[in-house]
Design an enzyme around this catalytic site. Structure first.
Site, PDB file in Angstrom:
ATOM      1  N   ASP A  78      33.021  31.121  46.450  1.00 50.89           N
ATOM      2  CA  ASP A  78      34.332  31.686  46.801  1.00 50.89           C
ATOM      3  C   ASP A  78      34.386  33.186  46.587  1.00 50.89           C
ATOM      4  O   ASP A  78      33.533  33.765  45.921  1.00 50.89           O
ATOM      5  CB  ASP A  78      35.432  31.026  45.960  1.00 50.89           C
ATOM      6  CG  ASP A  78      35.229  31.228  44.456  1.00 50.89           C
ATOM      7  OD1 ASP A  78      34.067  31.208  44.004  1.00 50.89           O
ATOM      8  OD2 ASP A  78      36.227  31.424  43.745  1.00 50.89           O
ATOM      9  N   GLU A 145      34.824  29.756  41.497  1.00 49.68           N
ATOM     10  CA  GLU A 145      34.566  30.481  40.250  1.00 49.68           C
ATOM     11  C   GLU A 145      35.721  31.403  39.903  1.00 49.68           C
ATOM     12  O   GLU A 145      36.114  31.540  38.742  1.00 49.68           O
ATOM     13  CB  GLU A 145      33.265  31.291  40.382  1.00 49.68           C
ATOM     14  CG  GLU A 145      32.810  31.966  39.093  1.00 49.68           C
ATOM     15  CD  GLU A 145      33.301  33.388  38.889  1.00 49.68           C
ATOM     16  OE1 GLU A 145      33.153  33.910  37.782  1.00 49.68           O
ATOM     17  OE2 GLU A 145      33.868  33.989  39.834  1.00 49.68           O
TER      18      GLU A 145
HETATM   19 ZN   LIG Z   1      31.815  36.893  40.973  1.00 45.02          ZN
END
Ligand SMILES: [Zn+2]
Length: 485
Positions: A78, A145
């Site tokens: 992401d 993340e």
């Molecule tokens: Zn990163």
């Protein structure tokens, strides 16, 4: 064709251009994930996903390198969606538009997603480029993340076969990361009792502002002022002599930002108003002297105010002020392993008063999990003394530096050999996924490298083109140099 196809190394930049073309903000990684799964299968590579959506792709060793230690290259799928106010862009449907500007690649009005798109592209480029020599290889691409590390939290044991993990999510070429801090929020709730402000009192707002603020991890060692702590210190010193009543106190906006501003609404007997003013000015002079080098724009402002709020009783006032004033803040301990790096810290980030309750939200960080536990226990003790309720929330583990990590030593030697200079071995007092990987894979030898990215998580994000070349050289030479099992 994207102008990125003119850049070297290839196919890294072409793959990055393809990543930019497919929307992939946090929680919307599915389209990109499916694209990568199809791409890997087309190449005849083994590719699978786990229950949280993480992607694992395997590539057999180059002929003659089957006996090397298996390596996993890791990046997150992401990107952070941030845009300028005047940019029209829907991150869930519109492609990122990268372009070359001198030495840098940037995006038009949005984050670029070089964090961690370059890392992802480098891992896929190793899969695509048969001229890169390597032992048994895995590529792990994790979900979400940037918004809670969901993929790293969900990673199952016995899925990866690798002994060594190379995380590609650090943002300074020439620096090698060998550890990061974990974090945990800590919330203290203190019940309050109020009574009407006595007759003949005058009401003021006392504002402490103009502080720099900053990242509560990366900048906690700088010695910046914390507005919550500085304002309560004044109250602790003078509330009783002024017969001061506290109506309100609010400071800070985010638990992970050092608070820049705090405001107290106070009332004092009318004949003490002049004394309050004198003391506030004297306090400003004290702070200007103490923080002269760090906080040039610090001010303390006293202004007349109107409020029909009830004040805390003097007992409630004292408990609140003493609790916040006694609360530790800033650096608790420096690391013995990583010189010059903070091991444990906390930020007294956000303070708010409701009618019946004061809430204090802290963010605690530590390179070692027991360091966090230590601060949690201090805050619990303090809360108990004050009659407050306390609870920690949303903890994630740190990545404890291992001074004897073989892969870290190998990266250092390889970098030195390639570029004839010594890389900086670093630990960051902020979060990386590596700490979470240690749970299912306690014996994994890990290191983090990456190209130079500035302004990540902002529309100013850019990646330095030459540093991507250096990073690619380091990565591919490293894979070649991985020792036998
Ligand atoms: Zn990163």
């Amino acid at each position: 064709m994207s102008e990125l196809s003119q850049l070297s190394p290839q196919p890294l930049w072409d793959i990055f251009a393809n990543i930019c073309a497919i929307p992939h903000p946090s929680y919307h990684e599915e389209q990109l994930a499916e694209h990568i799964m199809g791409w890997a299968k087309e190449k005849g590579l083994h590719a699978e996903r786990d229950q949280v959506g993480n992607i694992l792709i395997r590539k057999p060793a180059t002929a003659g390198m089957e006996n090397r230690k298996p390596v996993v290259l890791q990046a997150h799928l992401d990107m952070v969606p941030q845009k300028n106010n005047d940019t029209v862009h829907d991150f869930t449907t519109d492609p990122i538009r990268p372009y070359v500007d001198g030495e840098w690649v940037k995006a038009r009005g949005t984050t670029l997603g070089a964090d961690n798109g370059i890392g992802m592209a480098s891992a896929l480029a190793v899969l695509a480029d048969d001229s890169v020599k390597h032992g048994p290889l895995e590529v792990l691409l994790t979900m979400t993340e940037e918004a809670g590390m969901d993929g790293a939290f969900g990673l199952q044991p016995n899925w990866l076969q690798a002994d060594i993990l190379i995380n590609t999510d650090s943002e300074e070429e020439g620096e090698i990361y060998m550890g990061c801090a974990g974090g945990i929020d800590f919330i203290t709730d203190l019940p309050l009792t109020r009574e009407p402000v006595p007759a003949g009192f005058a009401t003021f707002t006392l504002t402490l502002k103009g502080l720099k603020g900053g990242h509560s991890g990366a900048e906690i060692h700088v010695g910046l002022g914390n507005a919550n702590k500085l304002l309560v210190r004044f109250l602790a010193g003078h509330a009783q002599e002024l017969d001061l009543r506290l109506l309100d106190f609010t400071g800070g906006t985010l638990r992970n930002a050092i608070p820049r501003e705090a405001i107290a609404t106070v009332a004092v007997p009318a004949d003490k108003a002049e004394q309050l003013k004198t003391l506030a000015n004297a306090y400003l002079a004290i702070l200007q002297n103490e923080l002269e080098m760090k906080e040039k724009n610090l001010t303390v402002l006293l202004a007349s105010a109107n409020s029909d709020k009830a004040a805390l009783t003097t007992a409630s006032r004292d408990t609140f002020i003493r609790l916040l004033n006694a609360m530790p803040n800033g650096v608790i301990r420096n690391s013995d392993v990583a010189k010059g790096v903070v091991e444990t810290s906390l930020n007294v980030g956000v303070v708010t008063l409701q009618d019946n309750n004061a809430e204090i939200v802290c963010l605690i960080r530590s390179l070692v999990d027991t360091g966090k536990d230590y601060v949690v226990s201090m805050l619990e003790s303090l809360g108990a003394l004050a009659g407050a309720t306390t609870h920690p929330k949303g903890g994630y583990p740190g990545w404890q530096p291992d001074a004897h990590s073989p892969v870290m030593a190998l990266v250092r030697e390889t970098y030195q050999r390639l570029f004839n200079k010594t890389p900086n071995i670093q630990v960051i007092h902020a979060g990386l996924e590596c700490g979470l990987f240690k749970k299912p894979y306690p014996n994994m030898d890990m290191v983090s490298i990456g190209p130079t990215i500035t302004g990540p998580h902002s529309p100013d994000e850019q990646v330095h083109i030459e540093s991507v070349g250096h990073y690619w050289t380091l990565l591919t030479e490293l894979l070649k140099a991985i020792p036998a099992k």
